[in-house]
Design a protein around this motif. Structure first.
Motif, PDB file in Angstrom:
ATOM      1  N   PHE A   1      35.849  49.874  38.326  1.00 49.63           N
ATOM      2  CA  PHE A   1      36.109  49.663  39.750  1.00 49.63           C
ATOM      3  C   PHE A   1      37.608  49.587  40.050  1.00 49.63           C
ATOM      4  CE2 PHE A   1      36.153  45.412  38.055  1.00 49.63           C
ATOM      5  CZ  PHE A   1      37.056  44.708  38.833  1.00 49.63           C
ATOM      6  N   LEU A   2      38.422  49.375  39.008  1.00 54.26           N
ATOM      7  CA  LEU A   2      39.870  49.404  39.190  1.00 54.26           C
ATOM      8  C   LEU A   2      40.358  50.842  39.052  1.00 54.26           C
ATOM      9  CD1 LEU A   2      40.988  46.263  37.142  1.00 54.26           C
ATOM     10  CD2 LEU A   2      40.749  46.464  39.615  1.00 54.26           C
ATOM     11  N   GLN A   3      41.029  51.331  40.090  1.00 53.63           N
ATOM     12  CA  GLN A   3      41.447  52.721  40.119  1.00 53.63           C
ATOM     13  C   GLN A   3      42.819  52.906  39.463  1.00 53.63           C
ATOM     14  OE1 GLN A   3      39.285  55.115  41.317  1.00 53.63           O
ATOM     15  NE2 GLN A   3      37.901  53.350  41.452  1.00 53.63           N
ATOM     16  N   ASN A   4      42.998  54.080  38.861  1.00 51.35           N
ATOM     17  CA  ASN A   4      44.311  54.514  38.359  1.00 51.35           C
ATOM     18  C   ASN A   4      44.919  53.563  37.328  1.00 51.35           C
ATOM     19  OD1 ASN A   4      44.283  56.765  40.157  1.00 51.35           O
ATOM     20  ND2 ASN A   4      44.909  55.396  41.813  1.00 51.35           N
ATOM     21  N   LEU A   5      44.065  53.004  36.456  1.00 48.01           N
ATOM     22  CA  LEU A   5      44.613  52.222  35.352  1.00 48.01           C
ATOM     23  C   LEU A   5      45.286  53.173  34.363  1.00 48.01           C
ATOM     24  CD1 LEU A   5      41.874  49.578  34.510  1.00 48.01           C
ATOM     25  CD2 LEU A   5      43.970  49.256  35.809  1.00 48.01           C
ATOM     26  N   PRO A   6      46.364  52.746  33.723  1.00 47.39           N
ATOM     27  CA  PRO A   6      47.028  53.623  32.751  1.00 47.39           C
ATOM     28  C   PRO A   6      46.125  53.910  31.554  1.00 47.39           C
ATOM     29  CG  PRO A   6      47.959  51.404  32.681  1.00 47.39           C
ATOM     30  CD  PRO A   6      47.056  51.457  33.875  1.00 47.39           C
TER      31      PRO A   6
ATOM     32  N   GLN B   1      39.432  39.917  45.749  1.00 46.78           N
ATOM     33  CA  GLN B   1      38.689  38.951  44.944  1.00 46.78           C
ATOM     34  C   GLN B   1      37.181  39.195  44.991  1.00 46.78           C
ATOM     35  OE1 GLN B   1      38.085  35.238  46.652  1.00 46.78           O
ATOM     36  NE2 GLN B   1      37.833  34.103  44.758  1.00 46.78           N
ATOM     37  N   GLN B   2      36.657  39.461  46.177  1.00 40.02           N
ATOM     38  CA  GLN B   2      35.205  39.643  46.290  1.00 40.02           C
ATOM     39  C   GLN B   2      34.744  40.845  45.462  1.00 40.02           C
ATOM     40  OE1 GLN B   2      37.131  39.683  49.153  1.00 40.02           O
ATOM     41  NE2 GLN B   2      36.867  37.590  49.852  1.00 40.02           N
ATOM     42  N   GLU B   3      35.515  41.925  45.499  1.00 40.25           N
ATOM     43  CA  GLU B   3      35.178  43.111  44.719  1.00 40.25           C
ATOM     44  C   GLU B   3      35.191  42.798  43.223  1.00 40.25           C
ATOM     45  OE1 GLU B   3      36.934  47.630  43.950  1.00 40.25           O
ATOM     46  OE2 GLU B   3      37.805  46.352  45.510  1.00 40.25           O
ATOM     47  N   ILE B   4      36.171  42.018  42.786  1.00 40.08           N
ATOM     48  CA  ILE B   4      36.269  41.646  41.368  1.00 40.08           C
ATOM     49  C   ILE B   4      35.034  40.870  40.937  1.00 40.08           C
ATOM     50  CG2 ILE B   4      37.560  40.299  39.670  1.00 40.08           C
ATOM     51  CD1 ILE B   4      40.067  40.788  41.469  1.00 40.08           C
ATOM     52  N   ILE B   5      34.689  39.841  41.703  1.00 45.01           N
ATOM     53  CA  ILE B   5      33.541  38.996  41.356  1.00 45.01           C
ATOM     54  C   ILE B   5      32.260  39.816  41.339  1.00 45.01           C
ATOM     55  CG2 ILE B   5      32.165  36.999  42.042  1.00 45.01           C
ATOM     56  CD1 ILE B   5      34.862  36.177  41.049  1.00 45.01           C
ATOM     57  N   GLN B   6      32.095  40.679  42.346  1.00 44.59           N
ATOM     58  CA  GLN B   6      30.878  41.483  42.428  1.00 44.59           C
ATOM     59  C   GLN B   6      30.716  42.373  41.197  1.00 44.59           C
ATOM     60  OE1 GLN B   6      28.617  40.362  44.566  1.00 44.59           O
ATOM     61  NE2 GLN B   6      28.489  42.066  45.985  1.00 44.59           N
ATOM     62  N   HIS B   7      31.813  42.952  40.727  1.00 46.08           N
ATOM     63  CA  HIS B   7      31.715  43.878  39.598  1.00 46.08           C
ATOM     64  C   HIS B   7      31.651  43.158  38.246  1.00 46.08           C
ATOM     65  CE1 HIS B   7      32.875  46.965  42.553  1.00 46.08           C
ATOM     66  NE2 HIS B   7      32.334  47.802  41.702  1.00 46.08           N
ATOM     67  N   LEU B   8      32.338  42.028  38.132  1.00 47.05           N
ATOM     68  CA  LEU B   8      32.359  41.337  36.839  1.00 47.05           C
ATOM     69  C   LEU B   8      31.132  40.457  36.634  1.00 47.05           C
ATOM     70  CD1 LEU B   8      36.098  40.224  36.412  1.00 47.05           C
ATOM     71  CD2 LEU B   8      34.950  42.211  35.420  1.00 47.05           C
ATOM     72  N   PHE B   9      30.628  39.870  37.712  1.00 47.78           N
ATOM     73  CA  PHE B   9      29.555  38.878  37.543  1.00 47.78           C
ATOM     74  C   PHE B   9      28.300  39.197  38.352  1.00 47.78           C
ATOM     75  CE2 PHE B   9      33.638  36.720  36.853  1.00 47.78           C
ATOM     76  CZ  PHE B   9      33.467  36.339  35.539  1.00 47.78           C
ATOM     77  N   LYS B  10      28.457  39.733  39.549  1.00 50.21           N
ATOM     78  CA  LYS B  10      27.321  40.177  40.379  1.00 50.21           C
ATOM     79  C   LYS B  10      26.274  39.080  40.557  1.00 50.21           C
ATOM     80  CE  LYS B  10      27.887  44.944  38.814  1.00 50.21           C
ATOM     81  NZ  LYS B  10      27.283  46.112  38.163  1.00 50.21           N
ATOM     82  N   THR B  11      26.704  37.880  40.873  1.00 53.59           N
ATOM     83  CA  THR B  11      25.748  36.777  40.975  1.00 53.59           C
ATOM     84  C   THR B  11      25.721  36.122  42.348  1.00 53.59           C
ATOM     85  OG1 THR B  11      27.423  35.239  40.158  1.00 53.59           O
ATOM     86  CG2 THR B  11      25.935  36.219  38.535  1.00 53.59           C
ATOM     87  N   LYS B  12      26.684  36.411  43.215  1.00 54.11           N
ATOM     88  CA  LYS B  12      26.783  35.700  44.484  1.00 54.11           C
ATOM     89  C   LYS B  12      26.608  36.658  45.660  1.00 54.11           C
ATOM     90  CE  LYS B  12      27.910  31.917  42.296  1.00 54.11           C
ATOM     91  NZ  LYS B  12      26.988  30.791  42.182  1.00 54.11           N
ATOM     92  N   ALA B  13      26.047  36.128  46.752  1.00 51.75           N
ATOM     93  CA  ALA B  13      25.915  36.913  47.976  1.00 51.75           C
ATOM     94  C   ALA B  13      27.307  37.262  48.502  1.00 51.75           C
ATOM     95  CB  ALA B  13      25.134  36.120  49.019  1.00 51.75           C
TER      96      ALA B  13
ATOM     97  N   LEU C   1      44.586  39.679  39.068  1.00 51.43           N
ATOM     98  CA  LEU C   1      43.538  38.700  39.355  1.00 51.43           C
ATOM     99  C   LEU C   1      42.258  39.013  38.581  1.00 51.43           C
ATOM    100  CD1 LEU C   1      42.804  36.165  40.941  1.00 51.43           C
ATOM    101  CD2 LEU C   1      42.034  37.634  42.818  1.00 51.43           C
ATOM    102  N   THR C   2      41.977  40.286  38.340  1.00 52.84           N
ATOM    103  CA  THR C   2      40.810  40.656  37.531  1.00 52.84           C
ATOM    104  C   THR C   2      40.921  40.049  36.137  1.00 52.84           C
ATOM    105  OG1 THR C   2      40.495  42.749  38.735  1.00 52.84           O
ATOM    106  CG2 THR C   2      39.500  42.576  36.545  1.00 52.84           C
TER     107      THR C   2
END
Length: 390
Positions: free
Chosen positions: A65-70, A248-260, A215-216
């Motif tokens: 979900f993180l774009q353009n990482l080296p 932050q919301q995008e990070i949490i959704q992709h790493l943990f996917k547990t919260k509304a 932050l990720t």
């Protein structure tokens, strides 16, 4: 401040003289390390420095979900080499042939399509990486001794010993083998240490994408701030990154996917306003009427947001979350450890309050005051005064 400012100054001086930098990770790379290394690469490239990211690891974390990482390379190329990478997402490469011609060399790659719908090799499947050239500075991340670099070190011993090195690490048994050793103990995440280095550079601006990468790393390493070794300073750094636009919301959704998602949105807005009042060990933040309107939620979610804050509190004895209501009153949710006299404090804010604290999470209890005729600033000031007398 976890790192010596003089050492950060020396770091920037070495970077200022460098033309080509290799950022080296150990043989095991987790999300935090990859994010910390990526943040360093992007900061170096923004300064016009040629930089490459390297590790002997064959198992990299998936953070698509993180774009353009080296790109992370497993070998340090010499000046006369060229790396050609062919993706195996559609077609699995099977064999390679080459033919020397008068004008150069032709390379043919045969492969097996992975699905009936695969279109075969595409131009976008091929990436070409010229050599960085002569490396004049090495930065190691999370490497306490050089043999942790695995084959990168074994195949390039002379390069490692002859090239100036900067080390960034958070391990107590770190071997101080660098010209500059940026070692921050009691810091769980290397991404946080990298942020501290980059934030001291007045000529460099951390944009939204870079803030999201950093932050990720922090969120993954601290298990979304639930690791007991998470410190209040980590929460402040994370709050600052959210203010810079970290998603932050995008990070949490992709790493943990547990919260509304609406809850994550509110939590992110509360995080961006965190203030630590250290003399009374209070973490204070607020939500506004606009926050509820933007996220299509209501103050009824205040308790759920407060639970998230308590879980990530980093050892704060008291957590306060206020919400500004449409009638200009303030709702307060106050959580604290057992020795905090929550009922007495609530009575100072509202003389009519007479309810007992309710168990919340872990050792924390909470109380909720529905309509205080006080502004957020007044609540914060009265809370601080009451805690000083607690």
């Amino acid at each position: 401040m976890k790192l010596d400012l003089e050492l950060i100054k020396q770091y920037n001086q070495l970077i200022g003289k460098a033309k080509t930098v290799a950022v080296i990770l150990p043989t095991f790379v987790d999300v935090d390390l990859y994010c910390a290394g990526s943040a360093l690469i992007k900061s170096l490239q923004a300064k016009g420095v040629r930089a490459g990211l390297y590790s002997s690891s064959q198992d990299l974390p998936q953070i698509r979900f993180l774009q353009n990482l080296p790109k992370l390379d497993t070998k340090i190329n010499n000046q006369n080499s060229l790396v050609i990478k062919v993706s195996n997402q559609q077609v699995e490469p099977k064999s390679l042939k080459y033919n020397k011609t008068a004008s150069g060399i032709e390379i043919t790659i045969d492969g097996q399509p992975l699905t009936d719908q695969a279109l075969g090799f595409l131009e976008t499947d091929v990436e070409i990486f010229p050599s960085l050239g002569e490396i004049d500075l090495i930065i190691t991340l999370g490497v306490k001794q050089l043999d942790q670099c695995g084959l990168l070190y074994e195949d390039n011993v002379e390069l490692f010993y002859q090239t100036p090195k900067i080390t960034i690490n958070n391990q107590a048994d770190h071997e101080y083998y660098g010209a500059v050793n940026l070692v921050g103990l009691n810091v769980l995440s290397l991404s946080e240490l990298v942020y501290e280095v980059l934030s001291q550079d007045v000529d460099f601006e951390i944009d939204q994408d870079l803030a999201t990468i950093i932050l990720t790393g922090i969120i993954d390493k601290t298990k979304s701030f639930r690791d007991p070794k998470t410190t209040p300073d980590t929460l402040l750094v994370s709050s600052g990154l959210v203010k810079l636009g970290a998603r932050q919301q995008e990070i949490i959704q992709h790493l943990f996917k547990t919260k509304a998602f609406p809850l994550l949105q509110l939590w992110g807005r509360a995080m961006a306003r965190i203030e630590l009042i250290k003399q009374v060990n209070l973490m204070f933040t607020e939500l506004t009427e606009q926050d509820f309107a933007k996220t299509k939620t209501s103050p009824e979610l205040l308790l759920e947001v407060a639970k998230e804050l308590v879980e990530m509190s980093g050892g704060n004895e008291v957590i306060a979350l206020t919400a500004n209501l449409s009638d200009n009153s303030t709702r307060l949710l106050l959580a604290g450890l057992p020795h905090i006299k929550l009922k007495k404090i609530a009575h100072i804010l509202d003389s009519a309050f007479d309810s007992n604290p309710i168990p919340m999470f872990g050792n924390y209890f909470y109380i909720q005051l529905s309509k205080l005729n006080l502004s957020t600033e007044q609540v914060k000031r009265k809370l601080t005064q009451a805690l000083e007398q607690n």
